[in-house]
Motif scaffolding. Structure first.
Motif, PDB file in Angstrom:
ATOM      1  N   GLY A  61       1.109  -1.181   0.074  1.00 38.47           N
ATOM      2  CA  GLY A  61       0.139   0.223   0.384  1.00 38.47           C
ATOM      3  C   GLY A  61       0.438   1.102  -0.188  1.00 38.47           C
ATOM      4  O   GLY A  61       1.794   1.641   0.417  1.00 38.47           O
ATOM      5  N   TYR A  62       0.802   2.170  -0.208  1.00 44.19           N
ATOM      6  CA  TYR A  62       1.335   3.192  -0.615  1.00 44.19           C
ATOM      7  C   TYR A  62       1.120   4.287   0.525  1.00 44.19           C
ATOM      8  O   TYR A  62       0.275   4.266   1.292  1.00 44.19           O
ATOM      9  N   HIS A  92      -8.290   5.083  -2.938  1.00 46.82           N
ATOM     10  CA  HIS A  92      -6.884   5.827  -4.482  1.00 46.82           C
ATOM     11  C   HIS A  92      -5.373   5.291  -3.802  1.00 46.82           C
ATOM     12  O   HIS A  92      -4.798   5.830  -4.296  1.00 46.82           O
ATOM     13  N   GLY A  93      -5.256   4.260  -3.216  1.00 46.83           N
ATOM     14  CA  GLY A  93      -4.283   3.538  -2.393  1.00 46.83           C
ATOM     15  C   GLY A  93      -3.303   3.850  -1.227  1.00 46.83           C
ATOM     16  O   GLY A  93      -2.397   2.894  -1.099  1.00 46.83           O
ATOM     17  N   THR A  95      -2.736   3.516   1.788  1.00 44.68           N
ATOM     18  CA  THR A  95      -2.565   2.692   3.235  1.00 44.68           C
ATOM     19  C   THR A  95      -2.634   3.608   4.052  1.00 44.68           C
ATOM     20  O   THR A  95      -3.063   2.677   5.929  1.00 44.68           O
ATOM     21  N   ASP A 318      -2.715   7.266  -6.395  1.00 35.91           N
ATOM     22  CA  ASP A 318      -2.368   5.928  -7.291  1.00 35.91           C
ATOM     23  C   ASP A 318      -1.665   7.194  -8.625  1.00 35.91           C
ATOM     24  O   ASP A 318      -1.182   5.861  -9.620  1.00 35.91           O
ATOM     25  N   ASP A 363      -0.709  -4.511   3.635  1.00 36.17           N
ATOM     26  CA  ASP A 363      -1.522  -3.501   2.927  1.00 36.17           C
ATOM     27  C   ASP A 363      -0.613  -3.676   1.610  1.00 36.17           C
ATOM     28  O   ASP A 363      -0.193  -4.174   1.015  1.00 36.17           O
ATOM     29  N   LEU A 365      -1.667  -3.790  -2.567  1.00 34.47           N
ATOM     30  CA  LEU A 365      -3.197  -3.373  -3.775  1.00 34.47           C
ATOM     31  C   LEU A 365      -2.170  -4.231  -4.722  1.00 34.47           C
ATOM     32  O   LEU A 365      -1.360  -4.264  -5.683  1.00 34.47           O
ATOM     33  N   LEU A 367      -3.159  -4.149  -8.364  1.00 36.86           N
ATOM     34  CA  LEU A 367      -2.968  -3.212  -9.697  1.00 36.86           C
ATOM     35  C   LEU A 367      -3.414  -3.891 -11.429  1.00 36.86           C
ATOM     36  O   LEU A 367      -2.555  -4.428 -11.518  1.00 36.86           O
ATOM     37  N   PRO A 374      -4.993   0.864  -8.969  1.00 35.60           N
ATOM     38  CA  PRO A 374      -5.335  -0.468  -8.606  1.00 35.60           C
ATOM     39  C   PRO A 374      -6.783  -0.716  -8.970  1.00 35.60           C
ATOM     40  O   PRO A 374      -7.594  -0.173  -8.952  1.00 35.60           O
ATOM     41  N   ILE A 377      -7.436  -2.954  -3.215  1.00 34.84           N
ATOM     42  CA  ILE A 377      -6.878  -2.774  -1.989  1.00 34.84           C
ATOM     43  C   ILE A 377      -7.328  -3.762  -0.804  1.00 34.84           C
ATOM     44  O   ILE A 377      -8.390  -3.873  -0.981  1.00 34.84           O
ATOM     45  N   PRO A 386     -11.366   0.019  -5.099  1.00 31.91           N
ATOM     46  CA  PRO A 386     -11.048   1.289  -5.325  1.00 31.91           C
ATOM     47  C   PRO A 386     -11.408   2.228  -6.326  1.00 31.91           C
ATOM     48  O   PRO A 386     -12.512   2.266  -7.011  1.00 31.91           O
TER      49      PRO A 386
END
Length: 390
Positions: A61-62, A92-93, A95, A318, A363, A365, A367, A374, A377, A386
């Motif tokens: 996760g971002y 939007h990813g 986390t 994302d 976490d 994702l 893609l 994503p 998620i 997402p």
């Protein structure tokens, strides 16, 4: 006990290294327990849910270490806004994140930080607090009210440190201001990362700040002197110092894609993708507030109503990653690292976050292999739809 196994994935573990193909990842009770080949997964404990990635990219996760709000609300609106903002960005990813606060009346700012600190201590998805100001250069103030800017003198600095009560992970300041260099030293002694930004500092002054312990350049190129052939400025100083991470707002508006490409070419292991998102993010165009200042968003671009300065962004992580891959043409492994392990390293938390490895938070994702947005998620043992799929 809830668990998930994802099979047949192209795993980007956040390190920036070559991805692992035909790979599998297992998460149980919110923690990654296994990473290996899909064939090895036949010997792992059974999971309550199994997903076949069909070769699609899977990554951590971002982590966004610089954003102010989203979904029509800002962190300045108080604790009640926090869950709403995080949900908007989670779609939007993002986390894990750091809450950023714009400059405001100092007493008000201090109270907001103290209230936010209590939430940080109970919410593992909040990694800390980032005051972006008030210790900024008036000539590069951007969307910060001029009348509220201050020198980083000890009496002000310690009030913010005390209010954050151990939850402040970074603070943006202009090191050339009166007391600025001393403030950098003080912040490091408290385990806080000083970030150079909203500054008129020279190459030499930036070097001194980095030598004293500043480790982040806040949104590189924005709100600072650019590169001049006789005055290299803070960006060159940051590029030359292997200890310094460079934030960049990769929305194709704040920094031209070719300039972003130069940052990645010069410092591929030290670029940090951030959004600097304000309340209008994930919301329609219109009129909003950023702290004390009125903002109008047109075609997704946020500008101050008075003066027209860019006022944060409406970017999400994302899109920041997808732009890096599809528009800046950065290697996907490096672009993903810039949104996962690099931000974690920048704030000193890479031993806990930012990688797809056993023992790290679950976490994940999944893609789209063409858009790199994503399609799934997963966090806290929960699948989230997402924004791109809504």
């Amino acid at each position: 006990m809830t668990s998930l196994t994802c099979l047949n994935a192209l795993v980007y573990d956040g390190s920036g290294n070559t991805p692992l193909s035909n790979a599998a990842v297992r998460v149980s009770d919110g923690v990654i327990t296994h990473v290996g080949s899909t064939s090895e997964a036949t010997h792992w404990p059974a999971s309550t849910t199994t997903i076949d990635a069909h070769g699609a990219p899977l990554c951590p996760g971002y982590i966004d270490i610089h954003h102010h709000g989203g979904g029509g609300m800002a962190y300045d609106d108080g604790p009640a806004a926090i869950d709403h903002i995080m949900a908007a960005h989670l779609a939007h990813g993002t986390t894990r994140c750091v809450m950023s606060f714009v400059t405001d009346d100092f007493a008000t700012m201090t109270k907001r930080i103290a209230a936010a600190a209590q939430i940080v201590r109970t919410n593992p998805h909040l990694l800390g607090i980032h005051p972006e100001g008030p210790f900024l250069d008036p000539g590069h103030k951007g969307a910060h009210p001029l009348q509220e800017l201050k020198d980083p003198l000890p009496e002000y600095l310690h009030q913010l440190i005390d209010a954050a009560a151990g939850t402040m992970v970074q603070i943006t300041l202009a090191p050339e201001k009166t007391g600025g260099m001393e403030a950098v030293t003080t912040l490091r002694s408290h385990g806080i990362v000083p970030a150079v930004g909203h500054t008129t500092c020279s190459y030499e002054q930036a070097n001194e700040a980095f030598a004293r312990g500043a480790r982040i350049l806040t949104h590189a190129f924005n709100a600072m002197n650019g590169i001049h052939h006789r005055a290299p400025g803070p960006v060159i100083a940051a590029l030359r110092d292997q200890r310094v991470f460079l934030e960049v707002i990769n929305d194709t508006i704040h920094v031209h894609p070719e300039v972003v490409a130069t940052l990645f070419a010069e410092a591929p292991q030290r670029v940090v993708l951030v959004t600097d998102a304000m309340s209008a993010t994930c919301n329609p165009d219109g009129d909003y507030m950023l702290g004390q200042l009125a903002v109008t968003v047109t075609d997704g671009v946020a500008r101050l109503q008075e003066g027209g300065s860019l006022a944060g962004s409406t970017l999400t992580m994302d899109c920041a990653v997808a732009n890096a891959i599809t528009k800046v043409h950065v290697d996907p492994a490096v672009a993903i690292a810039a949104a996962t392990s690099h931000p974690a390293q920048a704030i000193g938390m890479d031993d806990q976050y930012g990688y797809l490895r056993p023992g790290y938070p679950g976490d994940l994702l999944l893609l789209d292999p063409e858009t790199f947005l994503p399609t799934m998620i997963y966090t806290d043992d929960t699948q989230i739809t997402p924004a791109a799929a809504r």
